[in-house]
Design a protein around this motif. Structure first.
Motif, PDB file in Angstrom:
ATOM      1  N   ILE A 171      11.715 -12.585  -1.310  1.00 44.32           N
ATOM      2  CA  ILE A 171      10.690 -12.814  -2.331  1.00 44.32           C
ATOM      3  C   ILE A 171      11.240 -12.475  -3.711  1.00 44.32           C
ATOM      4  N   ILE A 172      11.920 -11.338  -3.817  1.00 43.16           N
ATOM      5  CA  ILE A 172      12.484 -10.905  -5.096  1.00 43.16           C
ATOM      6  C   ILE A 172      13.580 -11.869  -5.551  1.00 43.16           C
ATOM      7  N   GLU A 173      14.467 -12.223  -4.625  1.00 37.70           N
ATOM      8  CA  GLU A 173      15.595 -13.098  -4.971  1.00 37.70           C
ATOM      9  C   GLU A 173      15.142 -14.494  -5.377  1.00 37.70           C
ATOM     10  N   SER A 174      13.965 -14.916  -4.905  1.00 39.69           N
ATOM     11  CA  SER A 174      13.471 -16.263  -5.217  1.00 39.69           C
ATOM     12  C   SER A 174      12.755 -16.336  -6.558  1.00 39.69           C
ATOM     13  N   GLY A 175      12.615 -15.203  -7.244  1.00 41.87           N
ATOM     14  CA  GLY A 175      11.923 -15.196  -8.531  1.00 41.87           C
ATOM     15  C   GLY A 175      10.534 -14.603  -8.472  1.00 41.87           C
ATOM     16  N   GLY A 176      10.101 -14.159  -7.289  1.00 42.37           N
ATOM     17  CA  GLY A 176       8.804 -13.511  -7.138  1.00 42.37           C
ATOM     18  C   GLY A 176       8.908 -12.016  -7.374  1.00 42.37           C
ATOM     19  N   ALA A 177       7.967 -11.264  -6.799  1.00 41.84           N
ATOM     20  CA  ALA A 177       7.958  -9.817  -7.042  1.00 41.84           C
ATOM     21  C   ALA A 177       7.275  -9.091  -5.888  1.00 41.84           C
ATOM     22  N   VAL A 178       7.647  -7.822  -5.755  1.00 40.68           N
ATOM     23  CA  VAL A 178       6.976  -6.901  -4.839  1.00 40.68           C
ATOM     24  C   VAL A 178       6.391  -5.796  -5.715  1.00 40.68           C
ATOM     25  N   VAL A 179       5.089  -5.535  -5.591  1.00 39.46           N
ATOM     26  CA  VAL A 179       4.417  -4.609  -6.513  1.00 39.46           C
ATOM     27  C   VAL A 179       3.565  -3.601  -5.758  1.00 39.46           C
ATOM     28  N   SER A 180       3.307  -2.487  -6.432  1.00 42.54           N
ATOM     29  CA  SER A 180       2.448  -1.440  -5.882  1.00 42.54           C
ATOM     30  C   SER A 180       1.979  -0.561  -7.021  1.00 42.54           C
ATOM     31  N   GLU A 181       0.944   0.224  -6.777  1.00 44.57           N
ATOM     32  CA  GLU A 181       0.547   1.241  -7.751  1.00 44.57           C
ATOM     33  C   GLU A 181       1.022   2.621  -7.314  1.00 44.57           C
ATOM     34  N   TYR A 182       1.798   2.673  -6.218  1.00 45.67           N
ATOM     35  CA  TYR A 182       2.276   3.939  -5.685  1.00 45.67           C
ATOM     36  C   TYR A 182       3.755   4.132  -6.005  1.00 45.67           C
ATOM     37  N   PRO A 183       4.177   5.367  -6.302  1.00 51.77           N
ATOM     38  CA  PRO A 183       5.583   5.625  -6.634  1.00 51.77           C
ATOM     39  C   PRO A 183       6.497   5.314  -5.453  1.00 51.77           C
ATOM     40  N   PRO A 184       7.788   5.102  -5.723  1.00 51.38           N
ATOM     41  CA  PRO A 184       8.724   4.889  -4.625  1.00 51.38           C
ATOM     42  C   PRO A 184       8.712   6.060  -3.654  1.00 51.38           C
ATOM     43  N   GLN A 185       9.003   5.737  -2.393  1.00 52.47           N
ATOM     44  CA  GLN A 185       9.037   6.709  -1.295  1.00 52.47           C
ATOM     45  C   GLN A 185       7.662   7.288  -0.970  1.00 52.47           C
ATOM     46  N   THR A 186       6.610   6.557  -1.378  1.00 55.30           N
ATOM     47  CA  THR A 186       5.257   6.933  -0.969  1.00 55.30           C
ATOM     48  C   THR A 186       4.902   6.132   0.276  1.00 55.30           C
ATOM     49  N   ALA A 187       4.726   6.806   1.398  1.00 62.03           N
ATOM     50  CA  ALA A 187       4.389   6.118   2.643  1.00 62.03           C
ATOM     51  C   ALA A 187       2.953   5.624   2.584  1.00 62.03           C
ATOM     52  N   PRO A 188       2.688   4.418   3.081  1.00 62.01           N
ATOM     53  CA  PRO A 188       1.303   3.921   3.074  1.00 62.01           C
ATOM     54  C   PRO A 188       0.412   4.745   3.997  1.00 62.01           C
ATOM     55  N   ARG A 189      -0.833   4.904   3.584  1.00 65.83           N
ATOM     56  CA  ARG A 189      -1.843   5.584   4.398  1.00 65.83           C
ATOM     57  C   ARG A 189      -2.989   4.612   4.655  1.00 65.83           C
ATOM     58  N   THR A 190      -3.843   4.977   5.590  1.00 66.45           N
ATOM     59  CA  THR A 190      -4.988   4.110   5.907  1.00 66.45           C
ATOM     60  C   THR A 190      -5.834   3.843   4.674  1.00 66.45           C
ATOM     61  N   THR A 191      -5.998   4.864   3.835  1.00 74.04           N
ATOM     62  CA  THR A 191      -6.833   4.715   2.637  1.00 74.04           C
ATOM     63  C   THR A 191      -6.146   3.886   1.553  1.00 74.04           C
ATOM     64  N   SER A 192      -4.823   3.649   1.698  1.00 77.20           N
ATOM     65  CA  SER A 192      -4.099   2.899   0.673  1.00 77.20           C
ATOM     66  C   SER A 192      -4.448   1.417   0.684  1.00 77.20           C
ATOM     67  N   PHE A 193      -4.807   0.891   1.862  1.00 74.24           N
ATOM     68  CA  PHE A 193      -4.936  -0.556   1.976  1.00 74.24           C
ATOM     69  C   PHE A 193      -6.166  -1.127   1.274  1.00 74.24           C
ATOM     70  N   GLY A 237       0.814  -1.214   0.000  1.00 72.32           N
ATOM     71  CA  GLY A 237       0.000   0.000   0.000  1.00 72.32           C
ATOM     72  C   GLY A 237       0.839   1.252   0.000  1.00 72.32           C
ATOM     73  N   GLY A 238       2.127   1.104  -0.329  1.00 75.53           N
ATOM     74  CA  GLY A 238       3.058   2.226  -0.424  1.00 75.53           C
ATOM     75  C   GLY A 238       4.139   1.874  -1.414  1.00 75.53           C
ATOM     76  N   GLY A 239       5.247   2.621  -1.378  1.00 75.53           N
ATOM     77  CA  GLY A 239       6.340   2.378  -2.317  1.00 75.53           C
ATOM     78  C   GLY A 239       7.001   1.032  -2.119  1.00 75.53           C
ATOM     79  N   VAL A 240       7.623   0.509  -3.188  1.00 72.65           N
ATOM     80  CA  VAL A 240       8.264  -0.804  -3.130  1.00 72.65           C
ATOM     81  C   VAL A 240       9.758  -0.699  -2.850  1.00 72.65           C
ATOM     82  N   ASP A 241      10.276   0.516  -2.691  1.00 80.69           N
ATOM     83  CA  ASP A 241      11.697   0.694  -2.377  1.00 80.69           C
ATOM     84  C   ASP A 241      11.956   0.303  -0.924  1.00 80.69           C
ATOM     85  N   ASP A 242      13.188  -0.138  -0.646  1.00 80.05           N
ATOM     86  CA  ASP A 242      13.534  -0.621   0.695  1.00 80.05           C
ATOM     87  C   ASP A 242      13.285   0.418   1.775  1.00 80.05           C
TER      88      ASP A 242
END
Length: 332
Positions: free
Chosen positions: A197-219, A177-182
């Motif tokens: 997850i990434i190293e195993s061949g999976g993925a971490v995804v979001s519709e929010y730009p990097p450095q976007t902190a999650p908000r209550t409405t994001s979830f 519900g926020g950015g996918v950057d570390d």
């Protein structure tokens, strides 16, 4: 979609309230997002959208145009290992494209190809040992049948779902519900899980730009993506007011199958699942309850054996005696 238009879609994503429908309207009325970004004035924005939206958006647009541009943003995304995927792209998940208002851009860290054959597992953050155990077992069994486990990287059931998939050498995808950057991934204790997850061949995804902190409405917005990536949604533990039950109601709206694991009637964490079963969710005791409903995906391991062909390691007589003594509940 061209690389240029894709990066401009990312730039517009920084502007508040630029949801999928607004982006679509802007793109249609202006001709292209690159043209709109470079040439927008308050008057043109009002023509392309509405006067109210133009008045609210233009100050943010000016600020962003002064602060960055397409080349700088592409370099930043490349440095973070983030790929942009738009609905027009071949890599955009077909199931996700079917939902109401699919994301106009996905930020993906990992393998974009992992965003298929999904089955969601969700539940409470305050998971019991029973809930975690059932979640891991079913997650492991589902990846053995070819499914990718989709969850939200939260504490409790989400974390157990990802762990179960990883322990079985399967694929799993975390939707945030926020950015996918570390620097932005939450909860912070799951940053290492996201990397695994990434190293195993999976993925971490979001519709929010990097450095976007999650908000209550994001979830709630995040939950619609979890549904959209999945053939069905399995709830392994959750109270009647749990966010997991909100996810299942979204799943029903999007014509996704809903599954639930029954639990002890005197436990709050089981009441939500038991309620779902009363309302028509498929009761799940084993993975076959899911695969019989949806069907499995046949594939082979590099050794030529299916992942369901798992055997226990050789044990000494003492280890065998301990193994046979163990039950599903903790023992002193």
């Amino acid at each position: 979609m061209t690389d240029e238009e894709r990066i401009y879609r990312h730039l517009w994503n920084f502007i508040p309230k630029m949801g999928p429908k607004t982006i679509e309207t802007l793109e249609q009325n202006s001709g292209s997002l690159s043209y709109a970004w470079q040439n927008a004035t308050p008057r043109l924005l009002a023509e392309w959208l509405t006067e109210n939206k133009a008045e609210n958006m233009y100050p943010y647009l000016q600020q962003m145009r002064d602060a960055t541009g397409p080349e700088a943003e592409q370099r930043r995304l490349d440095a973070l290992g983030i790929y942009l995927v738009a609905p027009e792209d071949e890599a955009y998940p077909p199931l996700l494209a079917e939902i109401h208002a699919p994301p106009h851009v996905l930020y993906v860290r990992g393998d974009v190809n992992a965003l298929t054959n999904g089955l969601a597992i969700v539940g409470t953050r305050k998971a019991s040992q029973y809930g975690k155990r059932m979640t891991k077992r079913l997650s492991s069994d589902l990846v053995a049948h070819g499914y990718t486990i989709i969850s939200g990287l939260a504490l409790g059931i989400d974390g157990a779902a990802h762990e179960g998939a990883l322990e079985a050498d399967g694929l799993t995808v975390a939707v945030l519900g926020g950015g996918v950057d570390d620097e932005t991934i939450t909860p912070r204790r799951h940053v290492s899980l996201a990397r695994r997850i990434i190293e195993s061949g999976g993925a971490v995804v979001s519709e929010y730009p990097p450095q976007t902190a999650p908000r209550t409405t994001s979830f709630p917005q995040r939950n619609r993506i979890i549904n959209g990536l999945s053939h069905g949604v399995l709830v392994t533990e959750g109270s009647p007011k749990s966010g997991a039950l909100i996810t299942t109601r979204c799943a029903t709206d999007e014509n996704r199958d809903v599954f639930a694991v029954p639990g002890p009637v005197d436990q709050e964490g089981s009441r939500g699942c038991n309620q779902l079963i009363k309302e028509g969710a498929k009761l799940v005791e084993t993975v076959e309850d899911i695969t019989e409903e949806l069907g499995g995906i046949s594939f082979q391991t590099p050794e030529g054996q299916t992942r369901t062909d798992r055997t226990l390691p050789e044990m000494t007589a003492t280890e065998q005696a301990i193994y046979e003594t163990l039950q599903t509940e903790p023992l002193p």
